[in-house]
Design a protein around this motif. Sequence first.
Motif, PDB file in Angstrom:
ATOM      1  N   THR A 133       6.348  -8.796  10.089  1.00 39.52           N
ATOM      2  CA  THR A 133       6.416  -7.343  10.190  1.00 39.52           C
ATOM      3  C   THR A 133       6.475  -6.726   8.796  1.00 39.52           C
ATOM      4  O   THR A 133       7.321  -7.110   7.985  1.00 39.52           O
ATOM      5  CB  THR A 133       7.670  -6.915  10.970  1.00 39.52           C
ATOM      6  N   PRO A 134       5.565  -5.794   8.489  1.00 41.16           N
ATOM      7  CA  PRO A 134       5.608  -5.135   7.178  1.00 41.16           C
ATOM      8  C   PRO A 134       6.957  -4.456   6.955  1.00 41.16           C
ATOM      9  O   PRO A 134       7.581  -3.962   7.894  1.00 41.16           O
ATOM     10  CB  PRO A 134       4.480  -4.107   7.265  1.00 41.16           C
ATOM     11  N   LYS A 135       7.390  -4.432   5.699  1.00 44.35           N
ATOM     12  CA  LYS A 135       8.657  -3.797   5.336  1.00 44.35           C
ATOM     13  C   LYS A 135       8.397  -2.637   4.384  1.00 44.35           C
ATOM     14  O   LYS A 135       7.636  -2.776   3.425  1.00 44.35           O
ATOM     15  CB  LYS A 135       9.588  -4.808   4.659  1.00 44.35           C
ATOM     16  N   VAL A 136       9.024  -1.497   4.663  1.00 42.97           N
ATOM     17  CA  VAL A 136       8.917  -0.356   3.756  1.00 42.97           C
ATOM     18  C   VAL A 136       9.922  -0.552   2.627  1.00 42.97           C
ATOM     19  O   VAL A 136      11.115  -0.727   2.870  1.00 42.97           O
ATOM     20  CB  VAL A 136       9.191   0.967   4.493  1.00 42.97           C
ATOM     21  N   PHE A 137       9.438  -0.559   1.384  1.00 50.09           N
ATOM     22  CA  PHE A 137      10.330  -0.823   0.250  1.00 50.09           C
ATOM     23  C   PHE A 137      10.643   0.422  -0.579  1.00 50.09           C
ATOM     24  O   PHE A 137      11.528   0.394  -1.447  1.00 50.09           O
ATOM     25  CB  PHE A 137       9.759  -1.919  -0.658  1.00 50.09           C
ATOM     26  N   ALA A 138       9.946   1.541  -0.322  1.00 51.90           N
ATOM     27  CA  ALA A 138      10.223   2.774  -1.063  1.00 51.90           C
ATOM     28  C   ALA A 138       9.584   3.958  -0.352  1.00 51.90           C
ATOM     29  O   ALA A 138       8.678   3.786   0.472  1.00 51.90           O
ATOM     30  CB  ALA A 138       9.715   2.685  -2.496  1.00 51.90           C
ATOM     31  N   ARG A 139      10.086   5.140  -0.685  1.00 53.08           N
ATOM     32  CA  ARG A 139       9.503   6.385  -0.191  1.00 53.08           C
ATOM     33  C   ARG A 139       9.228   7.303  -1.377  1.00 53.08           C
ATOM     34  O   ARG A 139       9.763   7.118  -2.460  1.00 53.08           O
ATOM     35  CB  ARG A 139      10.442   7.086   0.792  1.00 53.08           C
ATOM     36  N   THR A 176      -2.928   2.565   6.297  1.00 53.65           N
ATOM     37  CA  THR A 176      -3.695   1.440   5.769  1.00 53.65           C
ATOM     38  C   THR A 176      -3.080   0.121   6.194  1.00 53.65           C
ATOM     39  O   THR A 176      -3.783  -0.826   6.574  1.00 53.65           O
ATOM     40  CB  THR A 176      -3.776   1.513   4.237  1.00 53.65           C
ATOM     41  N   MET A 177      -1.745   0.034   6.153  1.00 55.24           N
ATOM     42  CA  MET A 177      -1.082  -1.199   6.585  1.00 55.24           C
ATOM     43  C   MET A 177      -1.314  -1.443   8.075  1.00 55.24           C
ATOM     44  O   MET A 177      -1.515  -2.590   8.500  1.00 55.24           O
ATOM     45  CB  MET A 177       0.419  -1.125   6.291  1.00 55.24           C
ATOM     46  N   ASP A 178      -1.304  -0.378   8.875  1.00 54.53           N
ATOM     47  CA  ASP A 178      -1.557  -0.524  10.309  1.00 54.53           C
ATOM     48  C   ASP A 178      -2.948  -1.109  10.559  1.00 54.53           C
ATOM     49  O   ASP A 178      -3.139  -1.914  11.487  1.00 54.53           O
ATOM     50  CB  ASP A 178      -1.428   0.832  11.016  1.00 54.53           C
ATOM     51  N   LYS A 179      -3.930  -0.710   9.733  1.00 53.70           N
ATOM     52  CA  LYS A 179      -5.280  -1.255   9.875  1.00 53.70           C
ATOM     53  C   LYS A 179      -5.286  -2.753   9.566  1.00 53.70           C
ATOM     54  O   LYS A 179      -5.976  -3.534  10.228  1.00 53.70           O
ATOM     55  CB  LYS A 179      -6.245  -0.518   8.952  1.00 53.70           C
ATOM     56  N   LEU A 180      -4.520  -3.140   8.549  1.00 58.49           N
ATOM     57  CA  LEU A 180      -4.442  -4.553   8.193  1.00 58.49           C
ATOM     58  C   LEU A 180      -3.781  -5.352   9.309  1.00 58.49           C
ATOM     59  O   LEU A 180      -4.197  -6.477   9.614  1.00 58.49           O
ATOM     60  CB  LEU A 180      -3.654  -4.720   6.893  1.00 58.49           C
ATOM     61  N   VAL A 181      -2.751  -4.781   9.916  1.00 58.74           N
ATOM     62  CA  VAL A 181      -2.093  -5.446  11.050  1.00 58.74           C
ATOM     63  C   VAL A 181      -3.070  -5.573  12.215  1.00 58.74           C
ATOM     64  O   VAL A 181      -3.176  -6.633  12.840  1.00 58.74           O
ATOM     65  CB  VAL A 181      -0.838  -4.662  11.477  1.00 58.74           C
ATOM     66  N   SER A 182      -3.820  -4.505  12.502  1.00 60.60           N
ATOM     67  CA  SER A 182      -4.769  -4.505  13.620  1.00 60.60           C
ATOM     68  C   SER A 182      -5.882  -5.519  13.436  1.00 60.60           C
ATOM     69  O   SER A 182      -6.359  -6.111  14.412  1.00 60.60           O
ATOM     70  CB  SER A 182      -5.374  -3.101  13.795  1.00 60.60           C
ATOM     71  N   GLN A 183      -6.314  -5.739  12.190  1.00 55.29           N
ATOM     72  CA  GLN A 183      -7.402  -6.687  11.956  1.00 55.29           C
ATOM     73  C   GLN A 183      -6.893  -8.124  11.831  1.00 55.29           C
ATOM     74  O   GLN A 183      -7.658  -9.044  11.567  1.00 55.29           O
ATOM     75  CB  GLN A 183      -8.203  -6.298  10.713  1.00 55.29           C
ATOM     76  N   GLY A 184      -5.578  -8.303  12.055  1.00 57.03           N
ATOM     77  CA  GLY A 184      -5.013  -9.649  12.076  1.00 57.03           C
ATOM     78  C   GLY A 184      -4.825 -10.284  10.722  1.00 57.03           C
ATOM     79  O   GLY A 184      -4.782 -11.514  10.613  1.00 57.03           O
ATOM     80  N   SER A 185      -4.676  -9.467   9.683  1.00 53.21           N
ATOM     81  CA  SER A 185      -4.570 -10.012   8.332  1.00 53.21           C
ATOM     82  C   SER A 185      -3.137 -10.187   7.847  1.00 53.21           C
ATOM     83  O   SER A 185      -2.919 -10.749   6.772  1.00 53.21           O
ATOM     84  CB  SER A 185      -5.312  -9.088   7.347  1.00 53.21           C
ATOM     85  N   ILE A 186      -2.172  -9.703   8.625  1.00 54.36           N
ATOM     86  CA  ILE A 186      -0.778  -9.696   8.173  1.00 54.36           C
ATOM     87  C   ILE A 186       0.063 -10.654   9.012  1.00 54.36           C
ATOM     88  O   ILE A 186      -0.101 -10.754  10.233  1.00 54.36           O
ATOM     89  CB  ILE A 186      -0.188  -8.272   8.274  1.00 54.36           C
ATOM     90  N   THR A 187       0.974 -11.347   8.352  1.00 51.61           N
ATOM     91  CA  THR A 187       1.917 -12.188   9.069  1.00 51.61           C
ATOM     92  C   THR A 187       3.295 -11.539   9.029  1.00 51.61           C
ATOM     93  O   THR A 187       3.697 -10.962   8.007  1.00 51.61           O
ATOM     94  CB  THR A 187       1.992 -13.600   8.445  1.00 51.61           C
ATOM     95  N   TYR A 197       5.897   3.303   1.535  1.00 51.21           N
ATOM     96  CA  TYR A 197       5.246   2.193   0.847  1.00 51.21           C
ATOM     97  C   TYR A 197       5.609   0.876   1.541  1.00 51.21           C
ATOM     98  O   TYR A 197       6.682   0.316   1.298  1.00 51.21           O
ATOM     99  CB  TYR A 197       5.701   2.128  -0.606  1.00 51.21           C
ATOM    100  N   PRO A 198       4.729   0.345   2.387  1.00 48.59           N
ATOM    101  CA  PRO A 198       5.004  -0.933   3.049  1.00 48.59           C
ATOM    102  C   PRO A 198       4.440  -2.116   2.274  1.00 48.59           C
ATOM    103  O   PRO A 198       3.465  -1.987   1.529  1.00 48.59           O
ATOM    104  CB  PRO A 198       4.285  -0.774   4.388  1.00 48.59           C
ATOM    105  N   VAL A 203       0.841  -1.192   0.000  1.00 48.66           N
ATOM    106  CA  VAL A 203       0.000   0.000   0.000  1.00 48.66           C
ATOM    107  C   VAL A 203       0.880   1.246   0.000  1.00 48.66           C
ATOM    108  O   VAL A 203       2.094   1.171   0.178  1.00 48.66           O
ATOM    109  CB  VAL A 203      -0.951   0.016   1.214  1.00 48.66           C
ATOM    110  N   ALA A 204       0.257   2.409  -0.210  1.00 52.34           N
ATOM    111  CA  ALA A 204       1.007   3.653  -0.338  1.00 52.34           C
ATOM    112  C   ALA A 204       1.046   4.475   0.941  1.00 52.34           C
ATOM    113  O   ALA A 204       1.488   5.619   0.925  1.00 52.34           O
ATOM    114  CB  ALA A 204       0.417   4.498  -1.472  1.00 52.34           C
ATOM    115  N   ASP A 205       0.581   3.903   2.035  1.00 51.19           N
ATOM    116  CA  ASP A 205       0.677   4.627   3.300  1.00 51.19           C
ATOM    117  C   ASP A 205       0.729   3.646   4.463  1.00 51.19           C
ATOM    118  O   ASP A 205       0.237   2.520   4.376  1.00 51.19           O
ATOM    119  CB  ASP A 205      -0.485   5.598   3.472  1.00 51.19           C
ATOM    120  N   LEU A 206       1.332   4.077   5.557  1.00 51.22           N
ATOM    121  CA  LEU A 206       1.472   3.220   6.728  1.00 51.22           C
ATOM    122  C   LEU A 206       0.142   3.035   7.453  1.00 51.22           C
ATOM    123  O   LEU A 206      -0.084   1.998   8.078  1.00 51.22           O
ATOM    124  CB  LEU A 206       2.499   3.827   7.689  1.00 51.22           C
TER     125      LEU A 206
END
Length: 268
Positions: free
Chosen positions: A118-124, A105-116, A230-231, A100-103
């Motif tokens: 730790t997300p990695k930022v690959f670009a800015r 949205t990724m934080d919401k995915l982590v909070s809802q238990g959808s991510i395994t 971008y995580p 995704v293009a912002d942290l």
Amino acid sequence: QAMLQRGPLSGRCLQLGCELGDLHGADGGTGGLQAVRRHADLVVVPLGNAHGDLAQALWCGGKEQFAEAAAHASVYARVSPEHKLAIVRALHARGEVVAVADLATMDKLVSQGSITGTPKVFARNSMVIAVKPGNPHKISSVADLARVGVVALCVVTAPCGGYAKSVLSRSGVSLAESSTTRGIDVAATLAQVTTGDAQAAIVYSTDVLAAGSAVSGVTIPRASNVTAMYPIASIKGSTNAEAARAFVEFVTSDKAWSILKSYGFLRP
């Protein structure tokens, strides 16, 4: 739902069971996904109205219908944050990767238990003012946007809209809604300048670079600018863990960085 033309890396993608689906047409979106996909030689060719059912399910909010339609593709380009959340929820049991293009949205995915993991930022990325070629209104700062007429911004629910809002706030500039036009994403927002009535837009610097001679860019000072992060992460419960791991590793590798750098992205 789409035919994936083979190339040096697309053959590997097919071996891993990957498919690409584009919710908004054949162009594949802008920015990082487009850059990585182009250099990986992955090309989506829509077959008729292949994605109509998927789009209809998203717009109507039918969870079961959407989950069934979403089963035909694993990667989607140019979708809004709320749609990304819906896609991940629908694909929780069989999805692979989300970027995704912002942290936020990724934080919401982590909070809802959808991510395994730790997300990695690959670009800015950073924001810039896009103006018509040659800058006919002589725009030199964010403050000038208050006097030029119509200004294009992304909808506030999109990351580019949130970033633009922050830029305006940091610059102490307020724009009347009557002089503002909103695009559903950065591509639609930039199009308001290239082909529409907007005199300027606040978009990602990479999109101005990609637009070439169609627009000119005006730099926003660092003190007023924001950094877009971008995580990327694997989706929990993936049935294709090998593909998920391989794709995340590629996107965060030095090879992928050399691709992203050529499109104007900044190092994480």
